[in-house]
Structures are given as C-alpha cells and as structure tokens.
Design an enzyme around this catalytic site. Structure first.
Site, mmCIF file in Angstrom:
data_model
loop_
_atom_site.group_PDB
_atom_site.id
_atom_site.type_symbol
_atom_site.label_atom_id
_atom_site.label_comp_id
_atom_site.label_asym_id
_atom_site.label_seq_id
_atom_site.Cartn_x
_atom_site.Cartn_y
_atom_site.Cartn_z
ATOM 1 N N HIS A 104 -48.737 -46.758 0.798
ATOM 2 C CA HIS A 104 -48.770 -46.832 2.223
ATOM 3 C C HIS A 104 -48.742 -45.449 2.535
ATOM 4 O O HIS A 104 -48.598 -44.353 1.766
ATOM 5 C CB HIS A 104 -46.947 -46.919 2.517
ATOM 6 C CG HIS A 104 -46.396 -48.237 2.282
ATOM 7 N ND1 HIS A 104 -45.963 -48.336 1.194
ATOM 8 C CD2 HIS A 104 -46.131 -49.559 2.785
ATOM 9 C CE1 HIS A 104 -45.205 -49.744 0.962
ATOM 10 N NE2 HIS A 104 -45.418 -50.321 2.033
ATOM 11 N N ASP A 107 -45.681 -43.171 2.283
ATOM 12 C CA ASP A 107 -45.118 -42.741 1.064
ATOM 13 C C ASP A 107 -45.356 -41.264 0.858
ATOM 14 O O ASP A 107 -44.607 -40.704 -0.033
ATOM 15 C CB ASP A 107 -45.537 -43.683 -0.131
ATOM 16 C CG ASP A 107 -45.489 -45.165 0.142
ATOM 17 O OD1 ASP A 107 -44.403 -45.472 0.703
ATOM 18 O OD2 ASP A 107 -46.091 -45.783 -0.565
ATOM 19 N N GLU A 271 -46.432 -61.914 -3.809
ATOM 20 C CA GLU A 271 -45.358 -61.035 -4.584
ATOM 21 C C GLU A 271 -44.215 -62.209 -5.270
ATOM 22 O O GLU A 271 -43.533 -63.117 -4.411
ATOM 23 C CB GLU A 271 -44.637 -60.142 -3.657
ATOM 24 C CG GLU A 271 -43.623 -59.200 -4.508
ATOM 25 C CD GLU A 271 -43.041 -58.051 -3.747
ATOM 26 O OE1 GLU A 271 -43.652 -57.464 -3.068
ATOM 27 O OE2 GLU A 271 -41.842 -57.673 -3.681
ATOM 28 N N ASP A 299 -48.252 -58.820 -6.377
ATOM 29 C CA ASP A 299 -47.253 -57.911 -6.352
ATOM 30 C C ASP A 299 -46.500 -58.139 -7.426
ATOM 31 O O ASP A 299 -45.679 -59.167 -7.321
ATOM 32 C CB ASP A 299 -46.606 -57.354 -5.273
ATOM 33 C CG ASP A 299 -47.286 -56.482 -4.201
ATOM 34 O OD1 ASP A 299 -48.440 -55.842 -4.614
ATOM 35 O OD2 ASP A 299 -46.698 -56.161 -3.291
ATOM 36 N N ASP A 312 -36.639 -56.832 -6.626
ATOM 37 C CA ASP A 312 -37.762 -55.935 -7.190
ATOM 38 C C ASP A 312 -38.044 -55.585 -8.489
ATOM 39 O O ASP A 312 -38.418 -54.596 -8.746
ATOM 40 C CB ASP A 312 -38.196 -54.861 -6.011
ATOM 41 C CG ASP A 312 -38.856 -55.370 -4.752
ATOM 42 O OD1 ASP A 312 -39.466 -56.462 -4.652
ATOM 43 O OD2 ASP A 312 -38.641 -54.527 -3.750
HETATM 44 C C1 XLS Z 1 -41.625 -55.380 0.638
HETATM 45 C C2 XLS Z 1 -42.988 -55.399 0.171
HETATM 46 C C3 XLS Z 1 -43.891 -53.966 0.315
HETATM 47 C C4 XLS Z 1 -45.275 -54.266 0.475
HETATM 48 C C5 XLS Z 1 -46.084 -53.271 1.164
HETATM 49 O O1 XLS Z 1 -40.727 -56.065 0.337
HETATM 50 O O2 XLS Z 1 -43.214 -55.888 -1.084
HETATM 51 O O3 XLS Z 1 -43.418 -53.361 -0.556
HETATM 52 O O4 XLS Z 1 -45.927 -54.728 -0.700
HETATM 53 O O5 XLS Z 1 -45.788 -52.906 2.430
HETATM 54 NI NI NI Z 2 -44.812 -56.220 -2.197
HETATM 55 NI NI NI Z 3 -40.891 -56.980 -2.215
#
Ligand code: XLS
Ligand code: NI
Ligand code: NI
Length: 444
Positions: A104, A107, A271, A299, A312
């Site tokens: 990002h 970041d 994700e 992701d 995560d």
């Molecule tokens: C959050 C998201 C974020 C995105 C990118 O839950 O996974 O990390 O991948 O903004």
């Molecule tokens: Ni993500």
């Molecule tokens: Ni996430």
C-alpha cells in the site's frame, strides 16, 4: 542498501527436501522444478506483503507492539524510517528468494504535516523503492492505496457521505495507480475496507452504490488513459472493519460489476480468510471466480476455526489449498496474478527470524498443493467424474434446452410423449473425497 536486519539468515533460502533438519530451507518449493510444463516459480508467482510483516509492530486492541522492528521506533525522521524499513524488506525478500512483493502507499510512505509534505515523502520513498527493486530484481505484484487508516476515511473513501473525501480518495488512487505503473506492477488492487456501513440508520444504500460504481468507473478510465497494462482487481471481504462491506464475496462483486457494465474492467483478488469470513470455503470463492472468468490474484492466508475475525495466519493446510490450486490450474493458471502472502505472525512470534519460518512453511504448503493439484488434473481425478455427471447435456435434449430452441411447452410435451422417468444417480461425494485424499497422500 544495508544488509543487516536478518543476520541469522544467510539466504537465499534453498530447497533441501522434506528430510532436511534445517528449518531455514524449503522442503518442497523448488523454483526451477517443472510441473505440467511450467516452472514452479512461474506457476505460483509468490509475493510477500509489506504491511503485516514490515509496517505492523505486533499491536492488538489490548496491547502494545511486541515485535523487534527498529524501523518502526517512535521519533524517527519519516524518510530515515522509510529507508530502514525498505532495506529490511528488500533484504528479507531477496533472502527468501521470492519474485514479488505487494504494497500500500501508506505502508512505506506515511502522510506528512500537509499535502505538500506528504507528496515530498511519497516521491522520495518511491525513488528508494525503485532503486531497491533494481538492485535485488524483486518485482511488484500489485500496488494499492490505503483508504481506511486515516480518520478522514472513517465513513469510507468512495462511499463517503462527503464528496470531498471521495475526491481525496480519487487523488490517492490516481497517484498510486500511476506509481504502480511506474514500478512495473502487474496489478492494481482495490480493497474496500470501509466501503460499507456500520449502521443503516445513517446510510443511503442506493446513493453509496452509485458512488462506488462511479469511483470504479473513474479508476478504469484512468487506467486506459495512462495505458497501464496490468489488471485492476477488487478484493472481496464481507465485514471488518465495517459491519457490512459492499464487496462481500466473489459473487456479490461480480454481480455489482455486471450491473454497472464494469465486468470487463475488473477481476478479483481473493483472500482465503475473507472467503471463510463470508461463510464460504476458499475453494468455493476460487471456483466461482474461475467459472466466470474473474480470477485475478490470491491473498494466501488462513483463518482460525474458533475465531470469527480476520486472523490472517499463514496457510498450513495442503488439504484445503490443493482444491483451490486445482481450480486455478484447471482455469489455465495465473496471468497477471500470483500468491501474495497477506499473512501475519502471531503476536508472540517476536523474533525477526519467525518471518522466515512463517513464509517458508506457507510457501512449502503452496508448493505441495501445486503438486497435488497437478496430479489430480493429470489423472482426471475429478474432471472425469464431473464430465460423466453432466454427459446427458451433450445429447439432443440437453442441447435444445441450452441453445434456447426448446420452450417450456416443448419440454412438457416431450416428458409426456416419451414418458420420462429419470432415476436418481449417486453423486459419489465420499468416493471423490477418498480419491482426492489419495492424491494428497501420494502426489510426488
Ligand atoms: C484486509 C485486506 C488488505 C488488502 C489490501 O483485510 O486483506 O490487506 O489485501 O488492502
Ligand atoms: Ni488481502
Ligand atoms: Ni485479510
């Protein structure tokens, strides 16, 4: 570039096989190994993210940062901190031996005291990134803009009730999209973390729908204007941080895009933990995207069966990932996308070397899943059974239904004239589960 933050790890991490006693080696991942005609590295296109691993100090709602990350120390000059962070990140990426990273804007480039200062920091930081990419050869899988941390975005970016915030978000995305292009990024991701609502009592759903569609249209138009060749991706997530997010899951985003004529402009960044939060399996989300030509990138991470939030964690289940990788392979594999580790350490994993252990184990899980998926594809473990199950549709009746020549009345007449009496046929789920398990146990 300094090379000093991960002194315990020599790198680059090498393949040493499952029997190696050295945990700082790959047990399965061999970048040059050819699987179904393609190098493993080119199948998986692995990337690491800079947010969880380099911009998060290990805080949670109840406690302070636990990690040893000198570049996040308080009181540092923003450019000095950014330089340290980038040195650490690129040292890590090259020692890990992965081809990509994801980032990002915020970041690595924090906001300054005013707009001009923010731009000064941003430009200086992106020059540093460019230098480090050139010296290490690590490439950008995707860039994105953070439209969720700053208080101005508390009620959303594109879906904010204040059009000035919409404009602010638009300016931020414009700059980061152009920067992603400048850095040779393969994709640009939009995750609508605050594009949703906390309460319907103060929300105009129809208005916010129009706003979001306008925003995505503007971004797509700008992509074409500047000639960005990468893909635009939307990342679904059902909730967290807002109670309800508009980009709930793959099917919802797909429907939204179709409704606004944007289905050819965007694909999906899926994700694993977001899939499970939305009540689906990750396998479902990937299969849906592949079935509708919407798969962009992944992701990689996992949730926790007992916790209802986005933990995560690093992926560790070949059983679960093999089926998702199978769908990706079946769909022809990634084009611009790849596997980005959007995964974070547990707060007690305080050693910097834990970052290596986490990624190595996740990468090996992916590599093993790739072998299983390729084996299932080659042996037609599932495709044969599925094809047989639908074989009737190849006949005259099936074709006349799908090509639209048979009306409801035609079908009714046919049932009567030919005395149809279809008998149930086993779906064979347990047999197939057993066959998938055999591939998980035996693929090599
Ligand atoms: C959050 C998201 C974020 C995105 C990118 O839950 O996974 O990390 O991948 O903004
Ligand atoms: Ni993500
Ligand atoms: Ni996430």
């Amino acid at each position: 570039m300094r090379d000093q933050f991960f002194t315990e790890v020599e790198g680059p991490i090498r393949f040493a096989g499952v029997d190696s006693a050295d945990p700082l080696t790959y047990a399965v991942y061999e970048p040059d190994r050819v699987v179904m005609g393609k190098r493993m590295e080119d199948h998986l296109r692995i990337g690491a993210c800079l947010w969880h691993s380099f911009a998060w100090p290990g805080i949670d709602m109840f406690g302070a940062g636990t990690f040893d990350r000198p570049w996040l120390a308080a009181g540092l000059d923003p450019l000095e901190a950014a330089e340290m962070k980038l040195d650490a990140a690129f040292e890590f990426l090259s020692k890990l031996g992965v081809p990509y990273f994801c980032v990002h804007d915020r970041d690595i480039a924090p906001e300054g005291v005013d707009g001009r200062d923010t731009r000064r920091i941003f430009d200086a930081v992106m020059d540093m990134v460019e230098e480090r990419m050139a010296s290490t050869g690590v490439r950008l899988l995707w860039g994105t803009a953070n439209l969720f941390t700053h208080p101005r975005y508390m009620s959303g970016g594109a879906t904010n009730p204040n059009p000035e915030v919409f404009a602010f978000a638009a300016a931020q995305v414009k700059l980061m999209l152009e920067t992603t292009q400048r850095l040779g990024g393969q994709n640009y991701v939009l995750w609508g973390g605050r594009e949703g609502y906390d309460s319907l009592l103060n929300t105009d759903l129809a208005h916010e729908d129009r706003q979001l569609a306008r925003f995505l249209t503007l971004v797509a138009e700008h992509k074409h204007r500047i000639g960005f060749e990468g893909a635009l991706l939307i990342e679904p997530k059902p909730h967290e941080p807002t109670k309800h997010q508009y980009d709930r899951d793959a099917a919802t985003v797909h429907g939204f895009l179709v409704r606004h004529g944007l289905e050819n402009e965007y694909k999906l960044n899926l994700e694993a933990n977001h899939a499970t939060l939305s009540g689906h399996s990750f396998h479902h989300e990937v299969a849906y995207a592949v079935a509708h030509g919407m798969l962009g990138s992944i992701d990689a991470n996992r949730g926790d069966y007992q916790n209802g939030w986005d933990t995560d964690q690093f992926p560790n289940s070949v059983d679960e990932l093999s089926l998702a990788v199978y769908e990706i392979l079946r769909g022809g594999g990634f084009t611009t996308g790849g596997f980005n580790f959007d995964a974070k350490l547990r707060r007690q994993s305080v050693s910097r070397t834990d970052l290596f252990h986490a990624h190595i184990s996740g990468i090996d899980t992916l590599a093993r899943s790739l072998l299983v998926a390729a084996d299932m594809l080659e042996r037609e473990t599932l495709s044969k059974a599925v094809a047989e199950r639908y074989a009737g549709w190849q006949g005259e009746l099936g074709r006349s239904i799908l090509d639209g020549t048979a009306s409801l009345a035609d079908l009714a007449a046919k049932v009567e004239a030919e005395e149809f009496d279809p008998k149930p046929i086993s779906g064979g789920q347990e047999r197939l589960e057993g066959e998938v398990n055999r591939r998980i146990w035996n693929a090599s």
